[in-house]
Design a protein around this motif. Structure first.
Motif, PDB file in Angstrom:
ATOM      1  N   VAL A   7      -2.876 -30.492 -25.575  1.00 15.50           N
ATOM      2  CA  VAL A   7      -3.053 -30.333 -24.136  1.00 15.50           C
ATOM      3  C   VAL A   7      -1.800 -30.782 -23.395  1.00 15.50           C
ATOM      4  CG1 VAL A   7      -4.328 -31.186 -22.113  1.00 15.50           C
ATOM      5  CG2 VAL A   7      -5.561 -30.501 -24.171  1.00 15.50           C
ATOM      6  N   ALA A   8      -1.210 -31.895 -23.829  1.00 16.31           N
ATOM      7  CA  ALA A   8       0.020 -32.394 -23.192  1.00 16.31           C
ATOM      8  C   ALA A   8       1.163 -31.391 -23.349  1.00 16.31           C
ATOM      9  CB  ALA A   8       0.407 -33.739 -23.796  1.00 16.31           C
ATOM     10  N   ILE A   9       1.288 -30.813 -24.547  1.00 14.22           N
ATOM     11  CA  ILE A   9       2.342 -29.812 -24.771  1.00 14.22           C
ATOM     12  C   ILE A   9       2.091 -28.575 -23.910  1.00 14.22           C
ATOM     13  CG2 ILE A   9       3.381 -28.271 -26.477  1.00 14.22           C
ATOM     14  CD1 ILE A   9       2.708 -30.414 -28.606  1.00 14.22           C
ATOM     15  N   GLY A  10       0.822 -28.135 -23.854  1.00 13.85           N
ATOM     16  CA  GLY A  10       0.477 -26.986 -23.036  1.00 13.85           C
ATOM     17  C   GLY A  10       0.733 -27.214 -21.560  1.00 13.85           C
ATOM     18  N   THR A  11       0.522 -28.444 -21.126  1.00 14.43           N
ATOM     19  CA  THR A  11       0.796 -28.788 -19.725  1.00 14.43           C
ATOM     20  C   THR A  11       2.273 -28.634 -19.400  1.00 14.43           C
ATOM     21  OG1 THR A  11      -1.065 -30.340 -19.631  1.00 14.43           O
ATOM     22  CG2 THR A  11       0.692 -30.641 -18.023  1.00 14.43           C
ATOM     23  N   VAL A  12       3.119 -29.135 -20.283  1.00 14.99           N
ATOM     24  CA  VAL A  12       4.566 -29.037 -20.068  1.00 14.99           C
ATOM     25  C   VAL A  12       4.995 -27.572 -20.026  1.00 14.99           C
ATOM     26  CG1 VAL A  12       6.831 -29.571 -21.034  1.00 14.99           C
ATOM     27  CG2 VAL A  12       5.003 -31.291 -21.112  1.00 14.99           C
ATOM     28  N   VAL A  13       4.472 -26.774 -20.951  1.00  6.39           N
ATOM     29  CA  VAL A  13       4.829 -25.352 -20.984  1.00  6.39           C
ATOM     30  C   VAL A  13       4.382 -24.653 -19.696  1.00  6.39           C
ATOM     31  CG1 VAL A  13       4.403 -23.156 -22.162  1.00  6.39           C
ATOM     32  CG2 VAL A  13       4.776 -25.235 -23.514  1.00  6.39           C
ATOM     33  N   SER A  14       3.157 -24.932 -19.232  1.00  3.69           N
ATOM     34  CA  SER A  14       2.630 -24.285 -18.019  1.00  3.69           C
ATOM     35  C   SER A  14       3.386 -24.728 -16.772  1.00  3.69           C
ATOM     36  CB  SER A  14       1.143 -24.602 -17.860  1.00  3.69           C
ATOM     37  OG  SER A  14       0.388 -24.108 -18.932  1.00  3.69           O
ATOM     38  N   ALA A  57       3.773 -26.335  -4.812  1.00  6.30           N
ATOM     39  CA  ALA A  57       2.364 -26.337  -4.424  1.00  6.30           C
ATOM     40  C   ALA A  57       1.443 -26.225  -5.638  1.00  6.30           C
ATOM     41  CB  ALA A  57       2.084 -25.191  -3.441  1.00  6.30           C
ATOM     42  N   TRP A  58       1.852 -25.439  -6.639  1.00  6.01           N
ATOM     43  CA  TRP A  58       0.992 -25.296  -7.822  1.00  6.01           C
ATOM     44  C   TRP A  58       1.524 -26.051  -9.039  1.00  6.01           C
ATOM     45  CZ3 TRP A  58       3.138 -23.074 -12.147  1.00  6.01           C
ATOM     46  CH2 TRP A  58       4.241 -22.221 -11.974  1.00  6.01           C
ATOM     47  N   ARG A  59       2.833 -26.322  -9.086  1.00  8.18           N
ATOM     48  CA  ARG A  59       3.354 -27.036 -10.257  1.00  8.18           C
ATOM     49  C   ARG A  59       2.893 -28.493 -10.293  1.00  8.18           C
ATOM     50  NH1 ARG A  59       7.211 -23.953 -12.999  1.00  8.18           N
ATOM     51  NH2 ARG A  59       8.335 -22.419 -11.724  1.00  8.18           N
ATOM     52  N   ILE A  60       2.833 -29.155  -9.154  1.00  6.59           N
ATOM     53  CA  ILE A  60       2.427 -30.573  -9.133  1.00  6.59           C
ATOM     54  C   ILE A  60       1.017 -30.762  -9.679  1.00  6.59           C
ATOM     55  CG2 ILE A  60       1.933 -32.546  -7.631  1.00  6.59           C
ATOM     56  CD1 ILE A  60       4.310 -31.697  -5.906  1.00  6.59           C
ATOM     57  N   PRO A  61       0.013 -29.970  -9.213  1.00 11.98           N
ATOM     58  CA  PRO A  61      -1.324 -30.116  -9.807  1.00 11.98           C
ATOM     59  C   PRO A  61      -1.360 -29.819 -11.307  1.00 11.98           C
ATOM     60  CG  PRO A  61      -1.474 -28.934  -7.728  1.00 11.98           C
ATOM     61  CD  PRO A  61      -0.013 -29.054  -8.061  1.00 11.98           C
ATOM     62  N   GLN A 108       5.110 -17.179 -20.136  1.00 15.44           N
ATOM     63  CA  GLN A 108       5.177 -18.601 -20.465  1.00 15.44           C
ATOM     64  C   GLN A 108       3.952 -19.327 -19.954  1.00 15.44           C
ATOM     65  OE1 GLN A 108       8.762 -20.635 -19.171  1.00 15.44           O
ATOM     66  NE2 GLN A 108       7.931 -22.662 -19.627  1.00 15.44           N
ATOM     67  N   PHE A 109       3.490 -18.972 -18.748  1.00 20.50           N
ATOM     68  CA  PHE A 109       2.307 -19.628 -18.187  1.00 20.50           C
ATOM     69  C   PHE A 109       1.085 -19.357 -19.058  1.00 20.50           C
ATOM     70  CE2 PHE A 109      -1.285 -20.076 -15.251  1.00 20.50           C
ATOM     71  CZ  PHE A 109      -1.005 -21.320 -14.694  1.00 20.50           C
ATOM     72  N   GLY A 135       1.130 -18.643 -22.251  1.00 17.91           N
ATOM     73  CA  GLY A 135       1.319 -19.393 -23.484  1.00 17.91           C
ATOM     74  C   GLY A 135       0.884 -20.839 -23.327  1.00 17.91           C
ATOM     75  N   GLY A 136       1.210 -21.431 -22.189  1.00 22.69           N
ATOM     76  CA  GLY A 136       0.769 -22.798 -21.914  1.00 22.69           C
ATOM     77  C   GLY A 136      -0.736 -22.898 -21.840  1.00 22.69           C
ATOM     78  N   ARG A 137      -1.380 -21.895 -21.233  1.00 24.83           N
ATOM     79  CA  ARG A 137      -2.840 -21.907 -21.142  1.00 24.83           C
ATOM     80  C   ARG A 137      -3.485 -21.743 -22.525  1.00 24.83           C
ATOM     81  NH1 ARG A 137      -5.436 -22.509 -17.062  1.00 24.83           N
ATOM     82  NH2 ARG A 137      -7.291 -21.414 -17.825  1.00 24.83           N
ATOM     83  N   PHE A 138      -2.853 -20.987 -23.404  1.00 26.30           N
ATOM     84  CA  PHE A 138      -3.350 -20.869 -24.777  1.00 26.30           C
ATOM     85  C   PHE A 138      -3.348 -22.240 -25.457  1.00 26.30           C
ATOM     86  CE2 PHE A 138      -2.600 -20.525 -29.309  1.00 26.30           C
ATOM     87  CZ  PHE A 138      -3.553 -19.611 -29.720  1.00 26.30           C
ATOM     88  N   LEU A 139      -2.245 -22.979 -25.322  1.00 25.74           N
ATOM     89  CA  LEU A 139      -2.151 -24.309 -25.930  1.00 25.74           C
ATOM     90  C   LEU A 139      -3.154 -25.273 -25.308  1.00 25.74           C
ATOM     91  CD1 LEU A 139       1.736 -24.643 -26.191  1.00 25.74           C
ATOM     92  CD2 LEU A 139       0.124 -24.296 -28.080  1.00 25.74           C
ATOM     93  N   LEU A 140      -3.361 -25.150 -24.005  1.00 26.48           N
ATOM     94  CA  LEU A 140      -4.358 -25.993 -23.341  1.00 26.48           C
ATOM     95  C   LEU A 140      -5.749 -25.746 -23.917  1.00 26.48           C
ATOM     96  CD1 LEU A 140      -3.171 -25.626 -19.630  1.00 26.48           C
ATOM     97  CD2 LEU A 140      -3.323 -27.786 -20.880  1.00 26.48           C
ATOM     98  N   GLY A 141      -6.128 -24.476 -24.042  1.00 23.51           N
ATOM     99  CA  GLY A 141      -7.438 -24.148 -24.601  1.00 23.51           C
ATOM    100  C   GLY A 141      -7.578 -24.585 -26.039  1.00 23.51           C
ATOM    101  N   PHE A 142      -6.513 -24.439 -26.823  1.00 27.39           N
ATOM    102  CA  PHE A 142      -6.510 -24.864 -28.226  1.00 27.39           C
ATOM    103  C   PHE A 142      -6.763 -26.369 -28.331  1.00 27.39           C
ATOM    104  CE2 PHE A 142      -4.517 -26.306 -32.124  1.00 27.39           C
ATOM    105  CZ  PHE A 142      -4.868 -25.340 -33.066  1.00 27.39           C
ATOM    106  N   GLY A 143      -6.038 -27.136 -27.538  1.00 22.81           N
ATOM    107  CA  GLY A 143      -6.173 -28.592 -27.593  1.00 22.81           C
ATOM    108  C   GLY A 143      -7.507 -29.079 -27.078  1.00 22.81           C
TER     109      GLY A 143
END
Length: 537
Positions: free
Chosen positions: A139-146, A219-223, A154-155, A157-165
């Motif tokens: 999840v941490a890796i996916g967050t950095v990618v997103s 606006a969206w990167r911080i959250p 790329q976004f 791909g980050g969501r894929f890693l988030l769901g995986f974790g």
């Protein structure tokens, strides 16, 4: 009752209580009890207090595991809120409805399905703590990618890693809680696990509300960066908490399992009734060479009628909750509000924040009452109430669509909020509690992986079909859920097993019955009705 001494015979803990009566004293019968009767006997002998130092430590351990649910709730609310941000939509070229939005949302779900084969090694082979660590690391890796995305690929791909974790962590977290919880408080404590989903959703709603005024991608990167909070906390502290005693026992670490139970469930005494109860049940029901030791072996989930029935019950909250209408109210809340005439970004975020607070109240209320109402009645009740509330949503939004009536729009929105409350009241506690209860120990980690995969597979319908349906037929989409929730209520009535008031190991007898649902609702004699008997655990 005499003094209880635990002795080890071939790694099996047995009760060696000796009763010596004087010849002048009347002889009382002695009866061996197990399961729910043994739990009641332990409660009568060693009345537990929820506020002991040992129990408070257990709550702290479980609170760390709760963060696995919190980060899942954060994503659900975050993605919904991002849709309302013009900064996000413009950057990636998406709208609040449509197939492209469904693809972005669905990548999270696809990652969760792919994780199925990796949960066994993470949770069974290396332990429940390792499962939480590995999941949160992804999840941490996916967050950095997103959060650093330069393009849509790329976004996603980050969501894929988030769901995986999240899929791995969401299997390990509730499994740890149900296995670490004191027997007397298992239902409430494990039920609270999924309630923290709303802690994450409220945090995400608040974060996006706070950054809506920022210009550009901030606006969206911080959250999105905020998703590091929960995953990072788990990664830092998870190996400071004790391992599940059931996992320790199943891997031959009998002394370590006993020490953990004595310290946190037995008030430091090996002779405590709760220690005797749990160790005897571990000996009778946990195999030291079960399929949980072989991460590729999924046969335990399907190799008998009892195993298949357990999986069927596990799938009830996994699938039915997703298809109750929650997917459309969670991931497409923005589109639902638009169908009722609410489109202003700030107003939508305010509604989103309020809806999450209402859901959180319902979830914690439901968790506090789950022992009182039981699992079956809760399942049936939430299905019926969902059908009624979607009727109200359909009528309100339908009239608004036809006549433009502001009163109808407000009524539709009110029913959306009510649905969120009743969904949280019933489904939220049971989504984590019920699957881990109905699965046997050898099934639990792989079964929770299957549960997570089922949740994600069911969610695919919401994430791919719902935005298209909202685009093509609008409010008519809600009518489907009126009938479907009634069908789910009937299914729960005939097949859902009641687990309330029974120990985890006792459920083996229930599922081996010819009709597990009927066996689970059979009344047992209360121990207070037989005070003349000597009861041994």
């Amino acid at each position: 009752m005499g003094t209880t001494k635990l002795t080890t015979v071939d790694d099996v803990y047995v009760d060696n209580t000796a009763e010596k009566a004087e010849s002048s004293m009347p002889v009382q019968s002695t009866r061996q009890v197990s399961g729910s009767e043994a739990l009641e006997a332990a409660i009568l002998k060693e009345k537990p207090s929820p506020w002991t130092k040992a129990h408070l430590k257990v709550y702290a351990f479980c609170a760390l595991a709760f963060l696995c649910s919190t980060m899942n709730g954060f994503d659900g609310s975050l993605f919904n809120a991002l849709q309302s941000m013009s900064q996000f939509r413009d950057y990636f070229g998406v709208d609040i409805v449509g197939a492209k939005l469904g693809l972005i949302s669905g990548m999270y779900t696809i990652g969760g399905v792919v994780a199925l084969l990796f949960v066994g090694p993470a949770c069974d082979t290396w332990g429940r703590r390792s499962g939480m660590f590995i999941g949160c690391l992804f999840v941490a890796i996916g967050t950095v990618v997103s959060a650093t995305s330069k393009n849509l690929g790329q976004f996603m791909g980050g969501r894929f890693l988030l769901g995986f974790g999240v899929s791995i962590a969401a299997s390990a977290g509730p499994t740890y809680c149900v296995e670490m919880s004191p027997p007397a408080y298992r239902g409430v404590l494990t039920g609270l696990y999924n309630c923290t989903y709303y802690v994450g959703s409220i945090t995400a709603a608040g974060a996006t509300r706070g950054t809506i005024g920022y210009s550009g991608t901030k606006a969206w990167r911080i959250p999105v960066w905020c998703q590091l909070i929960c995953s990072g906390t788990v990664c830092l502290f998870v190996f400071l908490i004790p391992e599940s005693p059931r996992w320790l026992y199943s891997h031959g670490k009998i002394d370590a399992a006993l020490d953990t139970i004595v310290k946190y469930h037995g008030e430091g005494s090996p002779e405590n009734a709760f220690v005797t109860l749990q160790m005897s049940e571990y000996a009778a029901n946990i195999s030291l060479n079960g399929s949980d030791k072989r991460f590729w072996d999924f046969r335990e989930l399907f190799n008998s009628h009892a195993a298949r029935y357990r999986v069927l019950c596990m799938l009830i909250p996994s699938v039915c909750a997703q298809w109750s209408g929650s997917g459309i109210t969670t991931y497409y809340f923005t589109a639902m509000l638009a169908s009722a005439g609410i489109t202003n970004s700030v107003t939508v975020l305010n509604y989103n924040l309020g809806n999450n607070f209402i859901g959180a109240f319902g979830a914690y209320l439901g968790a506090s009452q789950v022992q009182r109402f039981g699992r079956r009645r809760t399942l049936i009740g939430v299905c019926i109430s969902s059908s009624i509330l979607f009727t109200g949503i359909s009528v309100g939004t339908g009239i608004y669509s036809r006549d433009g009536s502001s009163s109808a729009a407000k009524a539709g929105i009110a029913f959306i909020f009510l649905f969120g409350f009743f969904f949280a009241l019933g489904w939220t506690p049971l989504q984590a509690l019920y699957p881990v209860e109905v699965l046997s120990y050898e099934q639990r980690a792989k079964g929770m992986a299957l549960s997570s995969a089922a949740v994600n597979a069911a969610a695919l319908l919401n994430q791919f079909a719902m935005p298209v349906a909202m685009e093509k037929i609008g409010w008519h989409t809600y009518i489907v859920f009126i009938g479907w929730n009634l069908i789910q209520a009937v299914f729960c009535y005939f097949f859902a097993v009641e687990t309330n008031g029974r120990t985890l190991e006792e459920l083996t007898e229930v599922f081996e019955a010819s009709n597990p649902r009927k066996a689970s609702t059979k009344k047992h004699v209360a121990l207070t009705a037989v005070p003349d008997e000597k009861l041994t655990v």
